[in-house]
Write an enzyme that holds these catalytic residues in place. Structure first.
Site, mmCIF file in Angstrom:
data_model
loop_
_atom_site.group_PDB
_atom_site.id
_atom_site.type_symbol
_atom_site.label_atom_id
_atom_site.label_comp_id
_atom_site.label_asym_id
_atom_site.label_seq_id
_atom_site.Cartn_x
_atom_site.Cartn_y
_atom_site.Cartn_z
ATOM 1 N N ASP A 97 -1.466 -8.657 12.653
ATOM 2 C CA ASP A 97 -2.755 -9.225 12.261
ATOM 3 C C ASP A 97 -3.238 -10.323 13.202
ATOM 4 O O ASP A 97 -4.421 -10.663 13.200
ATOM 5 C CB ASP A 97 -2.672 -9.785 10.833
ATOM 6 C CG ASP A 97 -2.326 -8.713 9.823
ATOM 7 O OD1 ASP A 97 -2.965 -7.652 9.859
ATOM 8 O OD2 ASP A 97 -1.411 -8.923 9.011
ATOM 9 N N ARG A 115 3.596 -4.014 17.295
ATOM 10 C CA ARG A 115 2.188 -3.659 17.121
ATOM 11 C C ARG A 115 1.285 -4.736 17.716
ATOM 12 O O ARG A 115 0.187 -4.444 18.205
ATOM 13 C CB ARG A 115 1.875 -3.454 15.633
ATOM 14 C CG ARG A 115 2.668 -2.324 14.986
ATOM 15 C CD ARG A 115 2.458 -2.276 13.492
ATOM 16 N NE ARG A 115 2.886 -3.526 12.858
ATOM 17 C CZ ARG A 115 2.676 -3.822 11.566
ATOM 18 N NH1 ARG A 115 2.045 -2.954 10.785
ATOM 19 N NH2 ARG A 115 3.097 -4.959 11.063
ATOM 20 N N HIS A 164 -1.928 -8.813 1.973
ATOM 21 C CA HIS A 164 -1.600 -7.541 2.626
ATOM 22 C C HIS A 164 -2.689 -7.204 3.646
ATOM 23 O O HIS A 164 -2.735 -7.786 4.725
ATOM 24 C CB HIS A 164 -1.427 -6.454 1.566
ATOM 25 C CG HIS A 164 -0.844 -5.166 2.073
ATOM 26 N ND1 HIS A 164 -0.205 -5.052 3.286
ATOM 27 C CD2 HIS A 164 -0.816 -3.908 1.532
ATOM 28 C CE1 HIS A 164 0.204 -3.805 3.459
ATOM 29 N NE2 HIS A 164 -0.160 -3.088 2.416
ATOM 30 N N HIS A 208 6.687 -12.630 9.264
ATOM 31 C CA HIS A 208 6.686 -11.316 8.625
ATOM 32 C C HIS A 208 7.837 -11.258 7.638
ATOM 33 O O HIS A 208 8.883 -11.871 7.851
ATOM 34 C CB HIS A 208 6.820 -10.202 9.672
ATOM 35 C CG HIS A 208 6.565 -8.830 9.124
ATOM 36 N ND1 HIS A 208 7.545 -8.078 8.518
ATOM 37 C CD2 HIS A 208 5.426 -8.081 9.080
ATOM 38 C CE1 HIS A 208 7.027 -6.918 8.137
ATOM 39 N NE2 HIS A 208 5.759 -6.898 8.465
ATOM 40 N N SER A 228 0.828 -1.218 0.000
ATOM 41 C CA SER A 228 0.000 0.000 0.000
ATOM 42 C C SER A 228 0.859 1.263 0.000
ATOM 43 O O SER A 228 0.548 2.228 -0.720
ATOM 44 C CB SER A 228 -0.958 0.002 1.188
ATOM 45 O OG SER A 228 -0.276 -0.171 2.413
#
Length: 469
Positions: free
Chosen positions: A407, A361, A306, A352, A276
């Site tokens: 995620d 995160r 993504h 990742h 993105s």
């Protein structure tokens, strides 16, 4: 006790570059005037020095080698190739993301929060990404009010969204609406009128802030049309960005609003190579305005590799819950994970492309859950997975990074607050990602970065290149 600290603009710039700065609790960098300096005025002050710095770096190190490119890198999604300039954040494989040099825990500590709240306000994070400086609470409130004043969307965009069939994916609707907003682009109009190159950034700045400001109205209209009654409340100019977005979605729980502040902050930026961010930068390099550039980025975010990943994680966890029950033992979870791997599937939410440690995160979301929903059954399952999955993946031996990423947690937090519409989750991600990629686009134009045009090769060309070696 709070300590007030007043700094000159020179000191301020110096401090903004010191990544290891330790700031006592309560310290705020304050502007010297009675009225807080605006974001744009701050940017005008710091831009010339940064332009001069880049000019000096290119003159001094322009012919230096950044790294080696291998055939595997070319075929492997260009991973590891150092070929982009992206000023707002940097990802380290061991410690995770730094926003302008600040880690997520540092941002949580230093960025202003809402009255009565604890999580950082997204407006403050945007200020940091744009300027490299920690804003005051007054400056953040000023930016909140500015975005509220810019938030209305044109009638034709409302009409387009209202005419979308409910089975059109929310991300497709977001892309459609953002593209339709291009009619409002200040840069597109200025470019047609022959604005000098040195002023491009000014119009990009206005478009970027207009776009960010309008996204809650667009995103909420999509949500209300697809999942609710189609009625969208008005923006409240007294509320911060995340509080207004929550209100538009139909949520008033202070804990949900705090979660949204955290969510919008930590999903905002992840350096420039992800799909993105790179797509937005690439399209923007052709001088496509921020609306067209962001629409391109959102089309990339909509991909299952993504932005749809958090949706995939939640579906996997819910399926596991259906198979082994809501309160499984560690042995049951371990057995289910092995069954997933042996069937040729991956465990979503783990691993990742860059990180080689637990995603910070993920950790800040885990800390939020431990504080606000420690007894939630889904969180307890995710918490058990945090202990089990890395061990299984390490034993399996085919995963470079067995640790959880962002995620692995976000969907479970949303579910706790009865935000269960999984197809919409990537829209939330998109609203957040606008903060990072718009800050990046503004700096692309300040630095006058050219159109992106890397060299490509064919397989035959590579064969010929190494045939006699």
């Amino acid at each position: 006790m709070s300590i007030a600290f007043r700094a000159s603009s020179t000191t301020f710039k110096t401090l903004s570059r010191v990544h290891t700065l330790v700031v006592p609790s309560g310290l705020r960098l304050l502007s010297t005037g009675g009225k807080p300096k605006s974001l744009k005025d701050t940017l005008k002050e710091i831009a010339p020095a940064k332009q001069a710095e880049v000019k000096e770096i290119r003159a001094k190190y322009g012919n230096k080698v950044l790294g080696e490119t291998t055939v595997d890198m070319a075929y492997g999604g260009m991973r590891g190739i150092k070929g982009l300039i992206y000023e707002t954040s940097l990802l380290d494989a061991e410690e995770g993301i730094r926003f302008r040099g600040y880690t997520i825990p540092e941002c949580q500590k230093l960025l202003p929060s809402a009255d009565g709240g604890e999580e950082p306000l997204p407006e403050g994070l945007f200020w940091l990404l744009v300027t490299g400086q920690i804003p005051t609470k007054e400056q953040v409130k000023q930016l909140s009010a500015d975005w509220a004043a810019r938030s209305a969307i044109p009638a034709h965009v409302e009409d387009i969204l209202d005419r979308c069939p409910p089975n059109l994916h929310p991300m497709s609707q977001l892309s459609l609406a953002v593209t339709a907003l291009q009619s409002e682009s200040s840069f597109a109009k200025a470019y047609q009128n022959g604005v000098p190159k040195t002023e491009y950034w000014d119009y990009f700045y206005e478009d970027a802030n207009d776009l960010i400001a309008k996204l809650p109205n667009i995103a909420a209209r999509i949500y209300r049309n697809v999942f609710k009654d189609g009625k969208v409340p008005d923006i409240d100019p007294s509320l911060d960005y995340a509080a207004n977005f929550s209100k538009l979605l139909g949520y008033s729980d202070p804990k949900f609003i705090e979660l949204m502040r955290l969510y919008l902050t930590i999903h905002s930026d992840h350096e420039g190579g992800n799909v993105s961010a790179h797509a937005t930068h690439l399209v923007g390099s052709a001088l496509s305005d921020p609306y067209l550039s962001f629409a391109a980025g959102m089309n990339g975010l909509a991909g299952p590799l993504h932005g749809l990943a958090n949706q995939e994680v939640l579906r996997w966890i819910l399926k596991m819950k259906d198979v082994i029950g809501a309160e499984p033992t560690e042995a049951q979870i371990t057995e289910y994970i092995w069954a997933t791997l042996k069937s040729g599937q991956v465990v979503p939410g783990y691993g990742h492309a860059v990180l080689r440690k637990t995603d910070p995160r993920y950790m800040c979301q885990r800390e939020f859950a431990l504080k606000h929903l420690p007894n939630d059954p889904m969180f307890q399952m995710v918490s058990k997975m945090y202990d089990i999955v890395p061990k299984v993946l390490t034993e399996h031996g085919k995963t470079k990074n067995p640790w959880p990423n962002v995620d692995a947690h976000s969907g479970v937090l949303l579910q706790h607050f009865n935000f269960t519409e999984q197809e919409y989750y990537t829209v939330l991600f998109g609203v957040s990602r606008a903060l990072g990629v718009m800050a990046g686009l503004i700096w692309d134009r300040i630095l006058g970065l050219p159109i992106e045009r890397p060299k490509s090769l064919t397989t035959d060309a590579i064969k010929k290149m190494f045939a006699d070696k």
